[in-house]
Write a protein that holds these residues in place. Structure first.
Motif, PDB file in Angstrom:
ATOM      1  N   LEU A 248       9.699  12.041   3.821  1.00 50.41           N
ATOM      2  CA  LEU A 248       9.589  11.819   5.258  1.00 50.41           C
ATOM      3  C   LEU A 248       8.484  10.829   5.600  1.00 50.41           C
ATOM      4  CD1 LEU A 248      10.164  15.454   6.555  1.00 50.41           C
ATOM      5  CD2 LEU A 248      11.801  13.575   6.399  1.00 50.41           C
ATOM      6  N   GLY A 249       7.464  10.745   4.750  1.00 48.59           N
ATOM      7  CA  GLY A 249       6.395   9.776   4.975  1.00 48.59           C
ATOM      8  C   GLY A 249       6.909   8.348   4.919  1.00 48.59           C
ATOM      9  N   THR A 250       7.729   8.062   3.924  1.00 51.86           N
ATOM     10  CA  THR A 250       8.298   6.716   3.815  1.00 51.86           C
ATOM     11  C   THR A 250       9.331   6.485   4.900  1.00 51.86           C
ATOM     12  OG1 THR A 250       7.829   6.628   1.447  1.00 51.86           O
ATOM     13  CG2 THR A 250       9.482   5.093   2.275  1.00 51.86           C
ATOM     14  N   ALA A 251      10.096   7.514   5.259  1.00 53.40           N
ATOM     15  CA  ALA A 251      11.040   7.372   6.365  1.00 53.40           C
ATOM     16  C   ALA A 251      10.296   7.012   7.642  1.00 53.40           C
ATOM     17  CB  ALA A 251      11.840   8.662   6.554  1.00 53.40           C
TER      18      ALA A 251
ATOM     19  N   GLU B 201       0.825  -1.207   0.000  1.00 53.62           N
ATOM     20  CA  GLU B 201       0.000   0.000   0.000  1.00 53.62           C
ATOM     21  C   GLU B 201       0.861   1.260   0.000  1.00 53.62           C
ATOM     22  OE1 GLU B 201      -2.560  -0.489   3.369  1.00 53.62           O
ATOM     23  OE2 GLU B 201      -3.655  -2.134   2.410  1.00 53.62           O
ATOM     24  N   ARG B 202       1.966   1.230   0.750  1.00 53.97           N
ATOM     25  CA  ARG B 202       2.859   2.410   0.759  1.00 53.97           C
ATOM     26  C   ARG B 202       3.467   2.617  -0.625  1.00 53.97           C
ATOM     27  NH1 ARG B 202       3.321   7.288   2.583  1.00 53.97           N
ATOM     28  NH2 ARG B 202       5.341   8.088   1.938  1.00 53.97           N
TER      29      ARG B 202
ATOM     30  N   ILE C 117      16.436   4.590   6.653  1.00 45.29           N
ATOM     31  CA  ILE C 117      15.568   5.657   7.169  1.00 45.29           C
ATOM     32  C   ILE C 117      16.098   7.031   6.785  1.00 45.29           C
ATOM     33  CG2 ILE C 117      14.728   6.776   9.274  1.00 45.29           C
ATOM     34  CD1 ILE C 117      14.615   3.914  10.511  1.00 45.29           C
ATOM     35  N   LYS C 118      17.345   7.270   7.037  1.00 49.86           N
ATOM     36  CA  LYS C 118      17.938   8.588   6.771  1.00 49.86           C
ATOM     37  C   LYS C 118      17.916   8.926   5.276  1.00 49.86           C
ATOM     38  CE  LYS C 118      21.951  11.354   8.120  1.00 49.86           C
ATOM     39  NZ  LYS C 118      21.185  12.536   8.423  1.00 49.86           N
ATOM     40  N   SER C 119      18.211   7.938   4.429  1.00 47.78           N
ATOM     41  CA  SER C 119      18.236   8.233   2.987  1.00 47.78           C
ATOM     42  C   SER C 119      16.848   8.581   2.455  1.00 47.78           C
ATOM     43  CB  SER C 119      18.843   7.073   2.200  1.00 47.78           C
ATOM     44  OG  SER C 119      18.052   5.914   2.307  1.00 47.78           O
TER      45      SER C 119
ATOM     46  N   ILE D  47       8.964   3.290   7.321  1.00 45.03           N
ATOM     47  CA  ILE D  47       9.940   2.225   7.574  1.00 45.03           C
ATOM     48  C   ILE D  47      10.474   2.271   9.005  1.00 45.03           C
ATOM     49  CG2 ILE D  47      10.524   1.906   5.142  1.00 45.03           C
ATOM     50  CD1 ILE D  47      13.187   3.265   5.677  1.00 45.03           C
ATOM     51  N   THR D  48      10.389   3.443   9.645  1.00 45.56           N
ATOM     52  CA  THR D  48      10.708   3.490  11.070  1.00 45.56           C
ATOM     53  C   THR D  48       9.700   2.640  11.844  1.00 45.56           C
ATOM     54  OG1 THR D  48      11.685   5.693  10.898  1.00 45.56           O
ATOM     55  CG2 THR D  48      10.964   5.000  13.093  1.00 45.56           C
ATOM     56  N   GLY D  49       8.440   2.738  11.478  1.00 42.65           N
ATOM     57  CA  GLY D  49       7.411   1.909  12.106  1.00 42.65           C
ATOM     58  C   GLY D  49       7.625   0.426  11.844  1.00 42.65           C
ATOM     59  N   LEU D  50       8.009   0.094  10.613  1.00 44.67           N
ATOM     60  CA  LEU D  50       8.320  -1.305  10.302  1.00 44.67           C
ATOM     61  C   LEU D  50       9.478  -1.803  11.159  1.00 44.67           C
ATOM     62  CD1 LEU D  50       8.173  -1.550   6.400  1.00 44.67           C
ATOM     63  CD2 LEU D  50       6.569  -2.512   8.039  1.00 44.67           C
TER      64      LEU D  50
END
Length: 97
Positions: free
Chosen positions: A71-74, A7-8, A61-63, A77-80
């Protein structure tokens, strides 16, 4: 988690892989058994896979935030990563029993 990742991917305008072969081409995990063929061995291997995913996610995360300005995807993936950290913690605590 797979559905959330797909979904992301769609949310940011791309198509998610949809075949087993495409997943196999993208993964770094293997089905190779290195531990004893029992419940403890399976838990150890599952823990190792979660730890591997944690390192990979942490490294990206940083990239996503800096390089891609996403920042949404960062955050996603932080949540993952946090989910995998929690699962790893559960598995580690089970192995200590």
């Amino acid at each position: 988690m797979i559905d959330s990742v797909a979904e992301r991917i769609r949310t940011i305008g791309h198509y998610a892989p949809a075949t087993l072969q495409s997943y196999l081409n993208l993964t770094h995990l293997t089905e190779q058994t290195l531990e004893k063929n029992d419940s403890q061995g399976f838990i150890k291997e599952l823990l190792a896979d979660h730890q591997s995913l944690i390192l990979i996610l942490r490294g990206h995360i940083k990239s996503f935030g800096d390089e891609f300005q996403d920042l949404g995807t960062a955050d996603f993936i932080t949540g993952l990563m946090q989910s995998h950290e929690k699962m790893a913690w559960f598995l580690r605590s089970h192995l200590k029993k």
